[in-house]
Design a protein around this motif. Sequence first.
Motif, PDB file in Angstrom:
ATOM      1  N   LYS A   1      51.482  49.048  35.848  1.00  0.00           N
ATOM      2  CA  LYS A   1      51.210  49.049  37.288  1.00  0.00           C
ATOM      3  C   LYS A   1      51.227  47.623  37.836  1.00  0.00           C
ATOM      4  CE  LYS A   1      48.631  53.331  37.462  1.00  0.00           C
ATOM      5  NZ  LYS A   1      47.465  54.058  37.964  1.00  0.00           N
TER       6      LYS A   1
ATOM      7  N   VAL B   1      54.801  46.632  38.443  1.00  0.00           N
ATOM      8  CA  VAL B   1      55.309  47.259  39.662  1.00  0.00           C
ATOM      9  C   VAL B   1      54.778  46.513  40.878  1.00  0.00           C
ATOM     10  CG1 VAL B   1      55.262  49.340  41.080  1.00  0.00           C
ATOM     11  CG2 VAL B   1      55.629  49.525  38.622  1.00  0.00           C
ATOM     12  N   ALA B   2      53.507  46.149  40.869  1.00  0.00           N
ATOM     13  CA  ALA B   2      52.915  45.410  41.983  1.00  0.00           C
ATOM     14  C   ALA B   2      53.586  44.043  42.132  1.00  0.00           C
ATOM     15  CB  ALA B   2      51.415  45.260  41.774  1.00  0.00           C
TER      16      ALA B   2
ATOM     17  N   ILE C   1      53.974  49.065  48.595  1.00  0.00           N
ATOM     18  CA  ILE C   1      53.965  50.304  47.820  1.00  0.00           C
ATOM     19  C   ILE C   1      52.535  50.835  47.789  1.00  0.00           C
ATOM     20  CG2 ILE C   1      54.349  51.330  45.551  1.00  0.00           C
ATOM     21  CD1 ILE C   1      56.553  49.315  45.102  1.00  0.00           C
TER      22      ILE C   1
ATOM     23  N   GLU D   1      49.412  53.109  46.438  1.00  0.00           N
ATOM     24  CA  GLU D   1      48.917  53.417  45.085  1.00  0.00           C
ATOM     25  C   GLU D   1      49.463  54.751  44.586  1.00  0.00           C
ATOM     26  OE1 GLU D   1      47.215  52.528  41.613  1.00  0.00           O
ATOM     27  OE2 GLU D   1      47.154  51.208  43.366  1.00  0.00           O
TER      28      GLU D   1
ATOM     29  N   VAL E   1      53.048  54.386  42.908  1.00  0.00           N
ATOM     30  CA  VAL E   1      53.247  53.500  41.754  1.00  0.00           C
ATOM     31  C   VAL E   1      53.813  54.259  40.559  1.00  0.00           C
ATOM     32  CG1 VAL E   1      52.087  52.016  40.082  1.00  0.00           C
ATOM     33  CG2 VAL E   1      51.552  51.815  42.518  1.00  0.00           C
TER      34      VAL E   1
ATOM     35  N   TYR F   1      57.473  54.806  40.859  1.00  0.00           N
ATOM     36  CA  TYR F   1      58.251  53.578  40.652  1.00  0.00           C
ATOM     37  C   TYR F   1      58.280  53.183  39.179  1.00  0.00           C
ATOM     38  CZ  TYR F   1      59.132  52.657  45.552  1.00  0.00           C
ATOM     39  OH  TYR F   1      59.596  52.723  46.833  1.00  0.00           O
TER      40      TYR F   1
END
Length: 96
Positions: A6, A9-10, A20, A22, A25, A28
């Motif tokens: 995560k 992704v962030a 994006i 939560e 996530v 993605y």
Amino acid sequence: MTTITKEQVAHIAHLSRLEIQESEVDGYIEKLEKVVDLFNTINSAPTENVKPTYHVLDLVNVFREDVAHDGMDREEVLKNSKETEAGQFKVPTIIE
């Protein structure tokens, strides 16, 4: 299969200037893992005997001989101009 976190992704979202939520996530993560798996598949292709390709077409530039020619007569070039000054085109000023 690689594991995308995560946090990754962030980070990617931050670099891409994407917002994006939560709840998005996990989707993605799944999509990014598919992309990484695709690159791993491409990287496993045998390319030892493949010559590098610099262009998709086997073309070579063909240059003409660089020969100087007389240009057009200045009066001929300027004859259709609305205004001229000192043998040059005169145009309205756009920057003060």
